[in-house]
Design a protein around this motif. Structure first.
Motif, short mmCIF file in Angstrom:
data_model
loop_
_atom_site.label_atom_id
_atom_site.label_comp_id
_atom_site.label_asym_id
_atom_site.label_seq_id
_atom_site.Cartn_x
_atom_site.Cartn_y
_atom_site.Cartn_z
N TYR A 84 0.86 -1.19 0.00
CA TYR A 84 0.00 0.00 0.00
C TYR A 84 0.89 1.23 0.00
O TYR A 84 2.04 1.18 0.43
CB TYR A 84 -0.91 0.01 1.23
CG TYR A 84 -0.16 -0.09 2.54
CD1 TYR A 84 0.29 1.04 3.21
CD2 TYR A 84 0.11 -1.33 3.11
CE1 TYR A 84 0.99 0.95 4.39
CE2 TYR A 84 0.81 -1.44 4.29
CZ TYR A 84 1.25 -0.29 4.94
OH TYR A 84 1.95 -0.39 6.11
N PRO A 85 0.40 2.36 -0.50
CA PRO A 85 1.23 3.57 -0.55
C PRO A 85 1.34 4.24 0.81
O PRO A 85 0.42 4.17 1.63
CB PRO A 85 0.47 4.48 -1.54
CG PRO A 85 -0.96 4.05 -1.40
CD PRO A 85 -0.92 2.57 -1.14
N LEU A 86 2.48 4.86 1.06
CA LEU A 86 2.64 5.66 2.27
C LEU A 86 2.00 7.03 2.05
O LEU A 86 2.28 7.71 1.06
CB LEU A 86 4.13 5.84 2.60
CG LEU A 86 4.85 4.62 3.19
CD1 LEU A 86 6.32 4.94 3.40
CD2 LEU A 86 4.20 4.19 4.49
N LEU A 87 1.14 7.41 2.98
CA LEU A 87 0.42 8.66 2.87
C LEU A 87 0.92 9.67 3.89
O LEU A 87 1.41 9.30 4.96
CB LEU A 87 -1.08 8.43 3.09
CG LEU A 87 -1.75 7.37 2.21
CD1 LEU A 87 -3.22 7.23 2.60
CD2 LEU A 87 -1.61 7.71 0.74
N THR A 88 0.78 10.94 3.57
CA THR A 88 1.08 11.99 4.54
C THR A 88 -0.08 12.08 5.54
O THR A 88 -1.19 11.59 5.27
CB THR A 88 1.25 13.33 3.84
OG1 THR A 88 -0.02 13.72 3.28
CG2 THR A 88 2.29 13.25 2.74
N ASN A 93 -5.90 12.00 6.76
CA ASN A 93 -7.07 12.71 7.27
C ASN A 93 -8.13 12.88 6.18
O ASN A 93 -9.33 12.68 6.42
CB ASN A 93 -6.66 14.09 7.81
CG ASN A 93 -5.91 14.00 9.12
OD1 ASN A 93 -6.12 13.08 9.92
ND2 ASN A 93 -5.01 14.94 9.36
N GLY A 94 -7.69 13.24 4.98
CA GLY A 94 -8.64 13.43 3.89
C GLY A 94 -9.34 12.15 3.50
O GLY A 94 -10.55 12.14 3.24
N ARG A 103 -14.61 10.31 12.62
CA ARG A 103 -13.24 9.95 12.97
C ARG A 103 -13.07 8.43 13.02
O ARG A 103 -13.99 7.72 13.42
CB ARG A 103 -12.86 10.57 14.32
CG ARG A 103 -12.89 12.09 14.32
CD ARG A 103 -12.70 12.64 15.72
NE ARG A 103 -11.29 12.60 16.11
CZ ARG A 103 -10.88 12.82 17.37
NH1 ARG A 103 -11.77 13.07 18.32
NH2 ARG A 103 -9.60 12.79 17.65
N LEU A 104 -11.91 7.97 12.59
CA LEU A 104 -11.59 6.55 12.67
C LEU A 104 -11.07 6.26 14.08
O LEU A 104 -10.15 6.94 14.56
CB LEU A 104 -10.53 6.21 11.62
CG LEU A 104 -10.16 4.75 11.43
CD1 LEU A 104 -9.73 4.51 9.97
CD2 LEU A 104 -9.03 4.32 12.34
N TYR A 137 -1.74 12.63 16.55
CA TYR A 137 -1.56 13.87 15.79
C TYR A 137 -2.56 13.99 14.65
O TYR A 137 -2.87 15.10 14.20
CB TYR A 137 -0.13 13.91 15.24
CG TYR A 137 0.17 15.02 14.28
CD1 TYR A 137 0.38 16.32 14.73
CD2 TYR A 137 0.26 14.77 12.90
CE1 TYR A 137 0.66 17.35 13.83
CE2 TYR A 137 0.55 15.78 12.00
CZ TYR A 137 0.74 17.07 12.48
OH TYR A 137 1.03 18.08 11.60
N TYR A 138 -3.09 12.87 14.19
CA TYR A 138 -3.99 12.87 13.03
C TYR A 138 -5.38 13.35 13.45
O TYR A 138 -6.03 12.74 14.29
CB TYR A 138 -4.08 11.46 12.44
CG TYR A 138 -2.80 10.98 11.79
CD1 TYR A 138 -2.69 10.86 10.41
CD2 TYR A 138 -1.69 10.63 12.56
CE1 TYR A 138 -1.53 10.42 9.80
CE2 TYR A 138 -0.52 10.19 11.97
CZ TYR A 138 -0.44 10.09 10.60
OH TYR A 138 0.72 9.64 10.02
#
Length: 254
Positions: A84-88, A93-94, A103-104, A137-138
């Protein structure tokens, strides 16, 4: 010989390795001879005992150095690659906001008698690990960190109460395969408490886990040493979008 490699010590291809172990023997010349004999049976020959230190009256710790004849073929190594891709954090959040519109929820703990919270805190706490912020932080993640020595029934109960989307468990204590026993108990308890389509993602991590054992242990993912919060957050989004049939999350230009 193309592609085969041999350990390196003093010169290329010399096969030199260094190993350490403890024998249940008081320190003596006989104990050092026993250490050299064990090393020879391990394929290290000739073996040089470079360090011997008493560990109380009945044990001795050894470091042994010597050559082995074995070769390894990297092409035959089987590992679990990231699929899977690494996301910022912004992308995570998006994706969560678009897919869930809420919220997850992530519940984390060290289960059983394990009191080592460094691993779970590195992933969950805002201070994070390796220069990355933890999941707290997310903005679109709600993190519930239960801390250490949490029983499996209490973890399941909290996951139900919080309506958890994912449960993260850290296991550092590995004596007598405690990490494997606890993980199997945990996965069985969640499968009993939740219908298959509502069970939270089960993610475990620790320095002694084999990442290829996820299916055998009944969990969705296993992480080893050096895992960063961003890897875990990206995995949660990846599996969440697959479960919801939403496809891959959008990625912003770097």
């Amino acid at each position: 010989m193309t592609g085969l490699v041999r350990p390196y010590g003093d010169t290329t291809g010399d096969g030199m390795v260094q190993v350490s172990f403890t024998l249940p023997m008081p320190h003596s010349k006989v104990a050092e001879g026993a250490a050299a004999q064990l090393a020879a049976k391990m394929g290290i020959e000739p073996a040089l005992v470079v360090h011997a230190k008493p560990m109380g009256p009945d044990f001795t710790f050894f470091v042994v150095y010597g050559p082995v004849k074995h070769l390894v073929d990297p092409s035959q190594v089987v590992v679990v690659e990231r699929d899977y891709p690494l996301l910022t954090p912004k992308e995570v959040n998006g994706a969560v906001k678009a897919a869930l519109r809420r919220r997850l929820v992530v519940v984390g703990a060290c289960i059983g008698t394990d009191a080592h919270t460094v691993g779970i805190d590195a992933i969950l706490n805002i201070k994070g690990f390796a220069g990355e912020k933890g999941l707290e932080y997310y903005r679109e993640l709600k993190v519930v960190n239960l801390g250490a020595q949490v029983s499996v029934p209490d973890l399941v109960e909290k996951a139900i109460a919080e309506k958890a989307d994912a449960v993260l468990v850290s296991q550092v204590v590995t004596q007598r395969e405690a990490h494997l026993l606890n993980t199997r108990e945990m996965s069985a308890a969640f499968r009993e408490a939740f219908p298959p389509d509502r069970r939270p993602l089960l993610v475990v991590g620790g320095p002694r886990f084999d990442e290829a054992m996820a299916a055998e242990l009944g969990v969705d993912r296993i992480y080893g040493r050096g895992t960063t919060p961003g890897e875990v957050a990206s995995f949660l989004v990846h599996r969440m979008t697959l479960r919801d049939g939403a496809g891959a999350p959008p990625q912003e230009p770097r």
